[in-house]
Design an enzyme around this catalytic site. Structure first.
Site, PDB file in Angstrom:
ATOM      1  N   LYS A   1       0.828  -1.055  -0.083  1.00  0.00           N
ATOM      2  CA  LYS A   1      -0.020  -0.014  -0.191  1.00  0.00           C
ATOM      3  C   LYS A   1       0.834   1.341  -0.031  1.00  0.00           C
ATOM      4  CE  LYS A   1      -1.926  -1.403   3.811  1.00  0.00           C
ATOM      5  NZ  LYS A   1      -2.763  -1.501   4.907  1.00  0.00           N
TER       6      LYS A   1
ATOM      7  N   THR B   1      -7.725   9.171   9.006  1.00  0.00           N
ATOM      8  CA  THR B   1      -7.610   8.048   8.430  1.00  0.00           C
ATOM      9  C   THR B   1      -7.367   6.927   9.486  1.00  0.00           C
ATOM     10  OG1 THR B   1      -5.289   8.782   8.274  1.00  0.00           O
ATOM     11  CG2 THR B   1      -6.362   9.294   6.590  1.00  0.00           C
TER      12      THR B   1
ATOM     13  N   GLY C   1      -7.676   3.736  11.195  1.00  0.00           N
ATOM     14  CA  GLY C   1      -8.379   2.234  10.908  1.00  0.00           C
ATOM     15  C   GLY C   1      -8.369   2.114   9.408  1.00  0.00           C
ATOM     16  N   THR C   2      -7.690   2.972   8.452  1.00  0.00           N
ATOM     17  CA  THR C   2      -7.673   2.754   7.003  1.00  0.00           C
ATOM     18  C   THR C   2      -7.221   1.286   6.771  1.00  0.00           C
ATOM     19  OG1 THR C   2      -5.807   3.738   6.730  1.00  0.00           O
ATOM     20  CG2 THR C   2      -7.750   4.994   6.301  1.00  0.00           C
ATOM     21  N   GLY C   3      -6.057   0.742   7.174  1.00  0.00           N
ATOM     22  CA  GLY C   3      -5.632  -0.400   6.950  1.00  0.00           C
ATOM     23  C   GLY C   3      -6.595  -1.687   7.338  1.00  0.00           C
ATOM     24  N   CYS C   4      -6.966  -1.645   8.413  1.00  0.00           N
ATOM     25  CA  CYS C   4      -7.976  -2.388   8.974  1.00  0.00           C
ATOM     26  C   CYS C   4      -9.142  -2.732   7.994  1.00  0.00           C
ATOM     27  CB  CYS C   4      -8.575  -2.149  10.303  1.00  0.00           C
ATOM     28  SG  CYS C   4      -7.180  -1.793  11.461  1.00  0.00           S
TER      29      CYS C   4
END
Length: 269
Positions: free
Chosen positions: A173, A204, A206-209
């Site tokens: 990412k 942003t 929690g974007t990865g989760c």
């Protein structure tokens, strides 16, 4: 209805971790389940305390789920210790019959370290080889690959190197890149480049989760890995845009998981 399982840590502020995963599953029309591997006291400004779940309790949660409601898709998030990582990997190796997305959570957005150093080797040798797709950001990809990443070519090289750990595909990412928000997928044979719009926002958390959970949903629905990334990125982009409009908390606010329902809420009033 597809049944999705998240194996991760809890975020008391609701923006990341288990809570973000369950919101994503619900927003995308699936039934969400969870195995909680850690409790965190955190908010948009930082993590103040972490208590890891006993390994036997992690396994008991997985037993309860798989004995009654076998999931159609699984994602892992925060597995903070080597013991927990090995416990989850060992269980999934024996029971996994659905796509697995591994989000190698190492550091929170606020800078808090969420993964013990000795757990990294367990990730690389035990968990990642089971994965359909792993979703490291650039700092995580650097740790796992042992190389620095400064360019798109470096992202490609890291993805290819990480694929040698045994997973089917790697999505590096690019949200940490200064010049754009490009992500690069390596599916074991070909590279796929996903150019995204860089959205100027601090919200942003929690974007990865959220992205990895959306990917698990798309894969559970039978999409190819490349198409799953396309669908999940469309979802997270909308969530970031709408989250930017309504700040929650005094730090890095969360994304808006139910953004595409917003226009319909007026009909319920």
């Amino acid at each position: 209805m597809k049944k999705l399982l998240t194996i991760a840590g809890s975020d008391s502020s609701g923006g990341a971790g288990i809570q973000a995963d369950l919101k994503t599953f619900a927003a995308l029309g699936t039934y969400g389940m969870s195995a909680i591997c850690a409790l965190t006291a955190q908010n948009t400004q930082g993590v103040t305390m972490v208590v890891n779940t006993p390994e036997e309790m992690v396994e008991a949660q997985l037993d309860a789920i798989y004995s009654d409601i076998p999931p159609d898709g699984v994602k892992t998030g925060m597995l903070s210790t080597s013991g927990i990582t090995k416990t989850v990997a060992s269980y999934l190796e024996k029971h996994l019959a659905s796509p697995l997305v591994v989000d190698p959570v190492m550091v929170a957005m606020t800078g808090a370290v969420l993964l013990e150093k000795d757990a990294i080797e367990a990730y690389k040798t035990k968990l990642i080889p089971l994965a359909t797709l792993i979703t490291p950001n650039i700092p995580e990809a650097e740790v796992l690959s042992g190389m620095e990443i400064h360019s798109a070519d470096d992202m490609r090289a890291a993805a290819k190197k990480l694929s040698l750990l045994g997973c089917q595909a790697v999505l590096v990412k690019g949200g940490h890149r200064v010049e754009d928000a490009m992500d690069i997928l390596y599916d074991g044979s070909d590279f796929h480049v996903y150019k995204g719009e860089r959205i100027e926002t601090d919200n942003t958390h929690g974007t990865g989760c959220t992205l990895s959970s959306a990917l698990a949903v798309m894969l559970a629905r039978g999409l190819s890995i490349a198409d799953a990334v396309t669908g999940a990125k469309k979802y997270i982009s909308g969530a970031i845009k709408r989250g930017a409009a309504d700040s929650v908390g005094h730090g890095n606010g969360p994304v808006h998981h139910f953004w595409f329902y917003e226009d319909k809420w007026g009909d319920m009033e």
